[in-house]
Motif scaffolding. Structure first.
Motif, PDB file in Angstrom:
ATOM      1  N   PRO A  61       0.837  -1.209   0.000  1.00 23.74           N
ATOM      2  CA  PRO A  61       0.000   0.000   0.000  1.00 23.74           C
ATOM      3  C   PRO A  61       0.879   1.269   0.000  1.00 23.74           C
ATOM      4  O   PRO A  61       1.819   1.377   0.791  1.00 23.74           O
ATOM      5  CB  PRO A  61      -0.801  -0.124   1.307  1.00 23.74           C
ATOM      6  CG  PRO A  61      -0.819  -1.596   1.602  1.00 23.74           C
ATOM      7  CD  PRO A  61       0.524  -2.094   1.129  1.00 23.74           C
ATOM      8  N   SER A  62       0.564   2.186  -0.917  1.00 24.40           N
ATOM      9  CA  SER A  62       1.317   3.437  -1.040  1.00 24.40           C
ATOM     10  C   SER A  62       0.554   4.545  -0.327  1.00 24.40           C
ATOM     11  O   SER A  62      -0.534   4.943  -0.768  1.00 24.40           O
ATOM     12  CB  SER A  62       1.498   3.789  -2.519  1.00 24.40           C
ATOM     13  OG  SER A  62       2.049   5.087  -2.638  1.00 24.40           O
ATOM     14  N   ILE A  63       1.133   5.046   0.763  1.00 24.00           N
ATOM     15  CA  ILE A  63       0.394   5.975   1.617  1.00 24.00           C
ATOM     16  C   ILE A  63       0.176   7.349   0.971  1.00 24.00           C
ATOM     17  O   ILE A  63      -0.517   8.192   1.540  1.00 24.00           O
ATOM     18  CB  ILE A  63       1.015   6.117   3.032  1.00 24.00           C
ATOM     19  CG1 ILE A  63       2.491   6.469   2.989  1.00 24.00           C
ATOM     20  CG2 ILE A  63       0.809   4.855   3.847  1.00 24.00           C
ATOM     21  CD1 ILE A  63       2.751   7.904   3.243  1.00 24.00           C
ATOM     22  N   LEU A  64       0.713   7.535  -0.237  1.00 23.81           N
ATOM     23  CA  LEU A  64       0.427   8.782  -0.945  1.00 23.81           C
ATOM     24  C   LEU A  64      -1.082   8.982  -1.129  1.00 23.81           C
ATOM     25  O   LEU A  64      -1.565  10.111  -1.172  1.00 23.81           O
ATOM     26  CB  LEU A  64       1.117   8.761  -2.322  1.00 23.81           C
ATOM     27  CG  LEU A  64       1.047  10.029  -3.162  1.00 23.81           C
ATOM     28  CD1 LEU A  64       1.753  11.183  -2.458  1.00 23.81           C
ATOM     29  CD2 LEU A  64       1.655   9.817  -4.544  1.00 23.81           C
ATOM     30  N   ALA A  65      -1.819   7.891  -1.233  1.00 27.43           N
ATOM     31  CA  ALA A  65      -3.271   7.986  -1.457  1.00 27.43           C
ATOM     32  C   ALA A  65      -4.057   7.956  -0.147  1.00 27.43           C
ATOM     33  O   ALA A  65      -5.292   7.956  -0.167  1.00 27.43           O
ATOM     34  CB  ALA A  65      -3.727   6.847  -2.369  1.00 27.43           C
ATOM     35  N   ALA A  66      -3.358   7.936   0.992  1.00 27.68           N
ATOM     36  CA  ALA A  66      -4.042   7.880   2.289  1.00 27.68           C
ATOM     37  C   ALA A  66      -4.598   9.250   2.661  1.00 27.68           C
ATOM     38  O   ALA A  66      -4.250  10.268   2.060  1.00 27.68           O
ATOM     39  CB  ALA A  66      -3.058   7.405   3.364  1.00 27.68           C
ATOM     40  N   ASP A  67      -5.439   9.264   3.682  1.00 25.77           N
ATOM     41  CA  ASP A  67      -5.898  10.522   4.276  1.00 25.77           C
ATOM     42  C   ASP A  67      -4.758  11.021   5.181  1.00 25.77           C
ATOM     43  O   ASP A  67      -4.516  10.479   6.248  1.00 25.77           O
ATOM     44  CB  ASP A  67      -7.177  10.246   5.087  1.00 25.77           C
ATOM     45  CG  ASP A  67      -7.667  11.485   5.823  1.00 25.77           C
ATOM     46  OD1 ASP A  67      -6.935  12.502   5.875  1.00 25.77           O
ATOM     47  OD2 ASP A  67      -8.790  11.424   6.354  1.00 25.77           O
TER      48      ASP A  67
ATOM     49  N   ASP B 284      10.390  16.074  -3.947  1.00 25.39           N
ATOM     50  CA  ASP B 284      11.075  17.317  -3.575  1.00 25.39           C
ATOM     51  C   ASP B 284      10.675  18.546  -4.381  1.00 25.39           C
ATOM     52  O   ASP B 284      11.256  19.619  -4.219  1.00 25.39           O
ATOM     53  CB  ASP B 284      12.590  17.117  -3.665  1.00 25.39           C
ATOM     54  CG  ASP B 284      13.068  16.908  -5.103  1.00 25.39           C
ATOM     55  OD1 ASP B 284      12.222  16.757  -6.023  1.00 25.39           O
ATOM     56  OD2 ASP B 284      14.299  16.894  -5.311  1.00 25.39           O
ATOM     57  N   GLY B 285       9.739  18.405  -5.336  1.00 26.63           N
ATOM     58  CA  GLY B 285       9.371  19.568  -6.151  1.00 26.63           C
ATOM     59  C   GLY B 285      10.385  19.904  -7.234  1.00 26.63           C
ATOM     60  O   GLY B 285      10.197  20.898  -7.955  1.00 26.63           O
TER      61      GLY B 285
ATOM     62  N   LEU C 106       5.405  17.934  -3.964  1.00 30.33           N
ATOM     63  CA  LEU C 106       6.081  17.888  -2.669  1.00 30.33           C
ATOM     64  C   LEU C 106       5.298  16.962  -1.755  1.00 30.33           C
ATOM     65  O   LEU C 106       4.067  17.039  -1.706  1.00 30.33           O
ATOM     66  CB  LEU C 106       6.073  19.273  -2.015  1.00 30.33           C
ATOM     67  CG  LEU C 106       7.039  20.319  -2.534  1.00 30.33           C
ATOM     68  CD1 LEU C 106       6.655  21.685  -1.940  1.00 30.33           C
ATOM     69  CD2 LEU C 106       8.466  19.970  -2.141  1.00 30.33           C
ATOM     70  N   THR C 107       6.013  16.111  -1.009  1.00 29.17           N
ATOM     71  CA  THR C 107       5.273  15.274  -0.064  1.00 29.17           C
ATOM     72  C   THR C 107       5.872  15.345   1.331  1.00 29.17           C
ATOM     73  O   THR C 107       5.660  16.333   2.030  1.00 29.17           O
ATOM     74  CB  THR C 107       5.148  13.818  -0.561  1.00 29.17           C
ATOM     75  OG1 THR C 107       6.449  13.305  -0.855  1.00 29.17           O
ATOM     76  CG2 THR C 107       4.260  13.729  -1.790  1.00 29.17           C
TER      77      THR C 107
ATOM     78  N   PRO D 229       6.350   9.710 -12.503  1.00 30.52           N
ATOM     79  CA  PRO D 229       6.217   9.882 -11.059  1.00 30.52           C
ATOM     80  C   PRO D 229       5.800  11.310 -10.677  1.00 30.52           C
ATOM     81  O   PRO D 229       6.081  12.259 -11.388  1.00 30.52           O
ATOM     82  CB  PRO D 229       7.625   9.571 -10.532  1.00 30.52           C
ATOM     83  CG  PRO D 229       8.528   9.791 -11.675  1.00 30.52           C
ATOM     84  CD  PRO D 229       7.743   9.477 -12.917  1.00 30.52           C
ATOM     85  N   GLY D 230       5.136  11.413  -9.556  1.00 24.92           N
ATOM     86  CA  GLY D 230       4.738  12.719  -9.050  1.00 24.92           C
ATOM     87  C   GLY D 230       3.347  12.705  -8.437  1.00 24.92           C
ATOM     88  O   GLY D 230       3.098  13.407  -7.466  1.00 24.92           O
TER      89      GLY D 230
END
Ligand code: DX5
Ligand code: ZN
Length: 219
Positions: free
Chosen positions: A11-17, A42-43, A49-50, A145-146
């Motif tokens: 699971p990729s937490i980029l899609a998490a709340d 890193d932008g 940016l994450t 990616p991004g």
């Protein structure tokens, strides 16, 4: 060979709340995820940016699963130590960062952290061939990616096949991960091509029943 490697769902937490990141990480573990995939941007290397090491440290307290930290950043070596200290089990950096790949691999070894290498869809798969024997995870990007929620790029299947074929000679236990647009349609395709780690954000975190969504990705 891929057939003998267990297929793992990441699971990729980029899609998490993000306002409930701890609970979301726990939900991924309780639902049967095999490891947690964390996207660091890193932008510059990517147009988004994450998160940084402090967030990884916070996530670490909510799960016993391995943390795979995917660095989509220009100067990854600068951050190996902080992300290791924060609790990453595997650190993945991109071959596109240039001629410091061998040094990067050596530094990760010295830190005692699992070593992963990634490449973007437009990068020829041969760019990672020299390193396959020296890494634990090859992460093949199947979207640019991004951002999460993009469509799988079908040409990635050929890259997976070629990488698995190469690795069968130089590193048979290599984990080949695929990242981007993985869902119940594309998962069987990438597994058939030789991948054994399925990174998925949208398909898992945006489903009502993550356990069921994870089961549907497995062969
Ligand atoms: C994209 C990230 C992926 C992303 C995948 O840059 O590296 O890990 O979370 O998201 P989905 O599964 O939504 O394509
Ligand atoms: Zn990723």
């Amino acid at each position: 060979m891929a057939e003998s490697l267990k297929v793992k769902v990441a699971p990729s937490i980029l899609a998490a709340d993000f306002s409930r990141l701890g609970h979301e990480t726990k939900r991924a573990q309780d639902s049967g995820g095999d490891l947690i995939h964390i996207d660091v941007m890193d932008g510059h290397f990517v147009p988004n940016l994450t998160i940084g090491p402090d967030v990884v440290r916070a996530i670490r307290r909510w799960t016993t699963l391995p943390l795979h930290t995917h660095l989509m950043i220009d100067n990854p070596r600068q951050f190996f130590h902080p992300f290791r200290e924060a609790g990453s089990d595997v650190i993945i950096f991109h071959v596109e960062v240039g001629n410091t790949v061998s040094e990067g691999i050596r530094e990760l070894r010295a830190l005692g952290v699992g070593c992963g290498l990634s490449l973007n869809p437009e990068t020829p798969i041969a760019a990672v061939f020299p390193y396959l024997a020296d890494i634990e995870v090859l992460l093949i990007m199947s979207v640019h990616p991004g951002f999460g929620g993009q469509e799988f790029i079908p040409e990635s299947l050929d890259a997976i096949r070629q990488a698995r074929e190469r690795a069968s000679r130089s590193n048979p236990s290599l984990d080949i991960a695929v990242d981007g647009g993985i869902n119940e349609v594309t998962a069987p395709q990438v597994v058939a091509a030789g991948a054994n780690i399925l990174v998925a954000g949208t398909a898992l975190f945006r489903s009502d029943n993550m356990a069921e969504a994870i089961r549907r990705l497995r062969p």
